[in-house]
Design a protein around this motif. Structure first.
Motif, PDB file in Angstrom:
ATOM      1  N   THR A  75      52.723  30.043  40.533  1.00 62.32           N
ATOM      2  CA  THR A  75      51.509  30.666  41.045  1.00 62.32           C
ATOM      3  C   THR A  75      50.332  29.887  40.478  1.00 62.32           C
ATOM      4  OG1 THR A  75      52.474  32.880  41.247  1.00 62.32           O
ATOM      5  CG2 THR A  75      50.073  32.745  41.033  1.00 62.32           C
ATOM      6  N   SER A  77      46.945  30.394  41.615  1.00 60.64           N
ATOM      7  CA  SER A  77      45.735  31.215  41.559  1.00 60.64           C
ATOM      8  C   SER A  77      45.970  32.523  42.300  1.00 60.64           C
ATOM      9  CB  SER A  77      44.545  30.468  42.179  1.00 60.64           C
ATOM     10  OG  SER A  77      43.350  31.210  42.066  1.00 60.64           O
ATOM     11  N   THR A  78      45.255  33.562  41.886  1.00 63.03           N
ATOM     12  CA  THR A  78      45.200  34.842  42.596  1.00 63.03           C
ATOM     13  C   THR A  78      43.750  35.304  42.592  1.00 63.03           C
ATOM     14  OG1 THR A  78      45.497  36.241  40.623  1.00 63.03           O
ATOM     15  CG2 THR A  78      47.508  35.438  41.717  1.00 63.03           C
ATOM     16  N   VAL A  90      41.652  34.259  47.533  1.00 62.02           N
ATOM     17  CA  VAL A  90      42.849  33.482  47.882  1.00 62.02           C
ATOM     18  C   VAL A  90      42.733  32.897  49.288  1.00 62.02           C
ATOM     19  CG1 VAL A  90      45.345  33.598  48.221  1.00 62.02           C
ATOM     20  CG2 VAL A  90      44.291  34.793  46.304  1.00 62.02           C
ATOM     21  N   LYS A 128      48.880  35.104  46.907  1.00 57.72           N
ATOM     22  CA  LYS A 128      48.842  34.120  45.832  1.00 57.72           C
ATOM     23  C   LYS A 128      48.766  32.712  46.402  1.00 57.72           C
ATOM     24  CE  LYS A 128      51.936  37.006  43.020  1.00 57.72           C
ATOM     25  NZ  LYS A 128      53.255  37.056  42.336  1.00 57.72           N
ATOM     26  N   LYS A 130      50.313  29.287  45.895  1.00 60.75           N
ATOM     27  CA  LYS A 130      51.548  28.823  45.264  1.00 60.75           C
ATOM     28  C   LYS A 130      51.655  27.304  45.395  1.00 60.75           C
ATOM     29  CE  LYS A 130      54.492  31.284  44.152  1.00 60.75           C
ATOM     30  NZ  LYS A 130      54.814  31.946  42.855  1.00 60.75           N
ATOM     31  N   ASP A 196      47.668  35.347  35.735  1.00 62.70           N
ATOM     32  CA  ASP A 196      48.740  35.349  36.735  1.00 62.70           C
ATOM     33  C   ASP A 196      49.253  33.946  37.044  1.00 62.70           C
ATOM     34  OD1 ASP A 196      48.530  38.097  37.029  1.00 62.70           O
ATOM     35  OD2 ASP A 196      47.156  37.972  38.730  1.00 62.70           O
ATOM     36  N   ALA A 197      48.533  32.923  36.604  1.00 70.23           N
ATOM     37  CA  ALA A 197      48.869  31.539  36.965  1.00 70.23           C
ATOM     38  C   ALA A 197      49.974  31.008  36.055  1.00 70.23           C
ATOM     39  CB  ALA A 197      47.629  30.657  36.873  1.00 70.23           C
TER      40      ALA A 197
END
Length: 235
Positions: A75, A77-78, A90, A128, A130, A196-197
């Protein structure tokens, strides 16, 4: 008018140069807009950003269209508010140029050779951004760190498009990146700006779990939607 205090200059410097992962490639117009938010003048801007690095990016081969052969997926970025108190929409990512030069760096060091490439490019799925990662042949030590769980985080390097200062009073200097942010690179880092990354524990395929559409189909759909929005603005 008195000179700004040292703490204000330092906060501005961290805002522009980056903290917990330098990743935003600001334009001159962006820098002046942010300086105004901090109550700084022209001469203060020069003092604060004089040491901004100039980034160079090496050309590497176009990525294949599947994750076959990739070492990892991650992941990138979010939309979560990150440790810089920023958020990145996103659906606003511009991925076209990155797909032509899909470099993966170590800690955003663009003066060094890439440590990997995004072998299957990048895609958006389940809210996300990806990407798939294939390490360079000489990165055995880096592979050991990742496989051992010592290095698991990702940070994006990008050029902003449309953005605004946050209206959330809890993050008065935070920025919401809304649309047109151009991905330049992403990096393996020790501590990510966005919690989250992270590198996935198992390979994730580039499809949308909700629709089953391919990454390319989803990207084409988003491009059509963006074009329609722009046409409505023109009219």
């Amino acid at each position: 008018m008195s000179s700004p205090d040292a703490s204000t200059l330092e906060r501005f410097r961290r805002r522009i140069k980056g903290e917990r992962g330098a990743r935003v490639h600001w334009s001159s117009e962006d820098i002046h807009r942010i300086a105004k938010r901090y109550g700084l003048r022209e001469r203060d801007i020069d003092r604060s950003v004089v040491e901004l690095p100039r980034r160079k990016f090496a050309e590497i081969q176009q990525q294949p269209t599947s994750v076959t052969g990739a070492d990892y997926t991650a992941t990138l970025s979010t939309a979560r508010v990150d440790r810089m108190f920023d958020s990145i929409a996103v659906g606003g990512w511009d991925l076209k140029e990155f797909r032509r030069n899909p470099v993966v760096l170590l800690s955003h060091d663009s003066q060094a050779m890439p440590v990997a490439k995004a072998s299957a490019g990048v895609w958006i799925g389940s809210g996300k951004l990806k990407g798939a990662i294939t390490l360079a042949p000489d990165q055995d030590e880096l592979r050991k760190l990742i496989d051992g769980g010592f290095l698991t985080a990702i940070s994006v390097g990008f050029r902003p498009g449309k953005w605004k200062f946050s209206e959330d009073k809890s993050r008065p200097y935070g920025i919401d990146f809304q649309d047109g942010h151009e991905l330049l690179e992403f990096s393996l880092v020790s501590i990510p700006a966005n919690p989250d990354a992270l590198i996935d524990r198992a390979i994730v395929q580039p499809t949308s779990a909700s629709s089953g559409k391919s990454a390319d189909a989803l990207e084409r759909q988003r491009e059509r939607e963006r074009t329609l929005r722009n046409l409505r603005l023109v009219r």
